[in-house]
Design a protein around this motif. Structure first.
Motif, PDB file in Angstrom:
ATOM      1  N   GLN A  56       4.980 -44.255 -30.973  1.00 54.08           N
ATOM      2  CA  GLN A  56       3.719 -44.879 -30.571  1.00 54.08           C
ATOM      3  C   GLN A  56       3.163 -44.248 -29.296  1.00 54.08           C
ATOM      4  N   PHE A  57       4.053 -43.925 -28.362  1.00 52.77           N
ATOM      5  CA  PHE A  57       3.606 -43.318 -27.106  1.00 52.77           C
ATOM      6  C   PHE A  57       2.888 -41.997 -27.371  1.00 52.77           C
ATOM      7  N   TRP A  58       3.528 -41.101 -28.114  1.00 49.57           N
ATOM      8  CA  TRP A  58       2.951 -39.778 -28.330  1.00 49.57           C
ATOM      9  C   TRP A  58       1.732 -39.819 -29.251  1.00 49.57           C
ATOM     10  N   LYS A  59       1.596 -40.864 -30.038  1.00 50.14           N
ATOM     11  CA  LYS A  59       0.416 -41.002 -30.890  1.00 50.14           C
ATOM     12  C   LYS A  59      -0.844 -41.195 -30.043  1.00 50.14           C
ATOM     13  N   TYR A  60      -0.702 -41.884 -28.910  1.00 49.09           N
ATOM     14  CA  TYR A  60      -1.865 -42.235 -28.092  1.00 49.09           C
ATOM     15  C   TYR A  60      -1.939 -41.545 -26.732  1.00 49.09           C
ATOM     16  N   HIS A  61      -0.874 -40.846 -26.324  1.00 51.62           N
ATOM     17  CA  HIS A  61      -0.833 -40.250 -24.985  1.00 51.62           C
ATOM     18  C   HIS A  61      -0.425 -38.784 -25.048  1.00 51.62           C
ATOM     19  N   GLY A  62      -0.878 -38.031 -24.064  1.00 47.10           N
ATOM     20  CA  GLY A  62      -0.451 -36.652 -23.906  1.00 47.10           C
ATOM     21  C   GLY A  62       0.631 -36.561 -22.839  1.00 47.10           C
ATOM     22  N   LYS A  63       1.174 -35.368 -22.661  1.00 48.00           N
ATOM     23  CA  LYS A  63       2.228 -35.139 -21.681  1.00 48.00           C
ATOM     24  C   LYS A  63       1.776 -35.502 -20.263  1.00 48.00           C
ATOM     25  N   ASN A  64       0.489 -35.335 -19.997  1.00 52.12           N
ATOM     26  CA  ASN A  64      -0.037 -35.634 -18.661  1.00 52.12           C
ATOM     27  C   ASN A  64       0.181 -37.095 -18.259  1.00 52.12           C
ATOM     28  N   VAL A  65       0.159 -38.005 -19.222  1.00 53.27           N
ATOM     29  CA  VAL A  65       0.370 -39.424 -18.925  1.00 53.27           C
ATOM     30  C   VAL A  65       1.812 -39.656 -18.491  1.00 53.27           C
ATOM     31  N   LEU A  66       2.754 -39.037 -19.203  1.00 58.53           N
ATOM     32  CA  LEU A  66       4.164 -39.175 -18.832  1.00 58.53           C
ATOM     33  C   LEU A  66       4.421 -38.516 -17.481  1.00 58.53           C
ATOM     34  N   ASP A  67       3.769 -37.394 -17.242  1.00 59.13           N
ATOM     35  CA  ASP A  67       3.911 -36.722 -15.942  1.00 59.13           C
ATOM     36  C   ASP A  67       3.373 -37.598 -14.812  1.00 59.13           C
ATOM     37  N   LYS A  68       2.270 -38.285 -15.063  1.00 57.88           N
ATOM     38  CA  LYS A  68       1.625 -39.094 -14.032  1.00 57.88           C
ATOM     39  C   LYS A  68       2.409 -40.361 -13.701  1.00 57.88           C
ATOM     40  N   TYR A  69       2.875 -41.071 -14.713  1.00 59.78           N
ATOM     41  CA  TYR A  69       3.500 -42.374 -14.488  1.00 59.78           C
ATOM     42  C   TYR A  69       5.027 -42.388 -14.639  1.00 59.78           C
ATOM     43  N   GLY A  70       5.555 -41.406 -15.349  1.00 58.05           N
ATOM     44  CA  GLY A  70       6.984 -41.398 -15.650  1.00 58.05           C
ATOM     45  C   GLY A  70       7.889 -41.465 -14.438  1.00 58.05           C
ATOM     46  N   GLY A  71       7.538 -40.742 -13.395  1.00 59.25           N
ATOM     47  CA  GLY A  71       8.382 -40.701 -12.206  1.00 59.25           C
ATOM     48  C   GLY A  71       8.601 -42.045 -11.552  1.00 59.25           C
ATOM     49  N   LYS A  72       7.556 -42.864 -11.523  1.00 53.83           N
ATOM     50  CA  LYS A  72       7.705 -44.166 -10.865  1.00 53.83           C
ATOM     51  C   LYS A  72       8.248 -45.242 -11.804  1.00 53.83           C
ATOM     52  N   LEU A  73       8.196 -45.011 -13.108  1.00 52.14           N
ATOM     53  CA  LEU A  73       8.659 -46.020 -14.060  1.00 52.14           C
ATOM     54  C   LEU A  73      10.043 -45.744 -14.643  1.00 52.14           C
ATOM     55  N   LYS A  74      10.482 -44.495 -14.566  1.00 47.60           N
ATOM     56  CA  LYS A  74      11.759 -44.130 -15.196  1.00 47.60           C
ATOM     57  C   LYS A  74      12.939 -44.725 -14.442  1.00 47.60           C
ATOM     58  N   VAL A  75      13.820 -45.387 -15.194  1.00 47.83           N
ATOM     59  CA  VAL A  75      15.007 -45.998 -14.597  1.00 47.83           C
ATOM     60  C   VAL A  75      16.297 -45.360 -15.095  1.00 47.83           C
ATOM     61  N   GLY A  76      16.204 -44.475 -16.073  1.00 48.59           N
ATOM     62  CA  GLY A  76      17.416 -43.824 -16.567  1.00 48.59           C
ATOM     63  C   GLY A  76      17.186 -43.046 -17.840  1.00 48.59           C
ATOM     64  N   GLU A  77      18.303 -42.701 -18.451  1.00 47.43           N
ATOM     65  CA  GLU A  77      18.307 -41.906 -19.675  1.00 47.43           C
ATOM     66  C   GLU A  77      18.986 -42.685 -20.791  1.00 47.43           C
ATOM     67  N   LEU A  78      18.609 -42.382 -22.027  1.00 48.80           N
ATOM     68  CA  LEU A  78      19.241 -42.986 -23.177  1.00 48.80           C
ATOM     69  C   LEU A  78      20.543 -42.248 -23.465  1.00 48.80           C
ATOM     70  N   GLN A  79      21.594 -43.013 -23.643  1.00 43.70           N
ATOM     71  CA  GLN A  79      22.906 -42.432 -23.949  1.00 43.70           C
ATOM     72  C   GLN A  79      22.863 -41.824 -25.340  1.00 43.70           C
ATOM     73  N   GLU A  80      23.403 -40.646 -25.459  1.00 45.76           N
ATOM     74  CA  GLU A  80      23.438 -40.015 -26.764  1.00 45.76           C
ATOM     75  C   GLU A  80      24.468 -40.713 -27.636  1.00 45.76           C
ATOM     76  N   THR A  81      24.112 -40.901 -28.890  1.00 42.81           N
ATOM     77  CA  THR A  81      25.045 -41.525 -29.828  1.00 42.81           C
ATOM     78  C   THR A  81      25.353 -40.537 -30.939  1.00 42.81           C
ATOM     79  N   ALA A  82      26.516 -40.685 -31.484  1.00 39.87           N
ATOM     80  CA  ALA A  82      26.925 -39.788 -32.568  1.00 39.87           C
ATOM     81  C   ALA A  82      26.084 -40.077 -33.802  1.00 39.87           C
ATOM     82  N   LYS A  83      25.586 -39.030 -34.412  1.00 38.32           N
ATOM     83  CA  LYS A  83      24.798 -39.183 -35.635  1.00 38.32           C
ATOM     84  C   LYS A  83      25.718 -38.891 -36.814  1.00 38.32           C
ATOM     85  N   LEU A  84      26.007 -39.919 -37.564  1.00 39.87           N
ATOM     86  CA  LEU A  84      26.924 -39.767 -38.696  1.00 39.87           C
ATOM     87  C   LEU A  84      26.192 -39.655 -40.007  1.00 39.87           C
TER      88      LEU A  84
END
Length: 84
Positions: A56-84
């Motif tokens: 949904q994010f990429w459908k309505y936003h470009g990379k510039n939006v993530l660059d603009k707001y991502g730094g102040k909103l990001k709290v971490g990373e998603l843990q990688e899970t094994a794909k079986l």
């Protein structure tokens, strides 16, 4: 140091009481205090809280939006899970 979250951890953050997190790509973002700033309104953010919002994010936003707001909103990373 960045915190690592599982999808289950993020799912627990789906309302304003517990904080509202979304996943975009592999990043986890706290959108709780961004609801009123979101140009598209708070409703869509509330609907996506606790979920992977990448599609949904990429459908309505470009990379510039993530660059603009991502730094102040990001709290971490998603843990990688094994794909079986």
């Amino acid at each position: 140091m960045s915190k690592t979250f599982t999808a289950k951890d993020v799912a627990e953050h789906k309302d304003e009481k517990s904080g509202m997190y979304i996943i975009v790509d592999n990043g986890v973002y706290d959108i709780t205090n961004f609801l009123d700033e979101h140009p598209g309104g708070a409703k869509i953010l509330k609907r996506m809280a606790g979920k992977n919002a990448t599609k949904q994010f990429w459908k309505y936003h470009g990379k510039n939006v993530l660059d603009k707001y991502g730094g102040k909103l990001k709290v971490g990373e998603l843990q990688e899970t094994a794909k079986l």
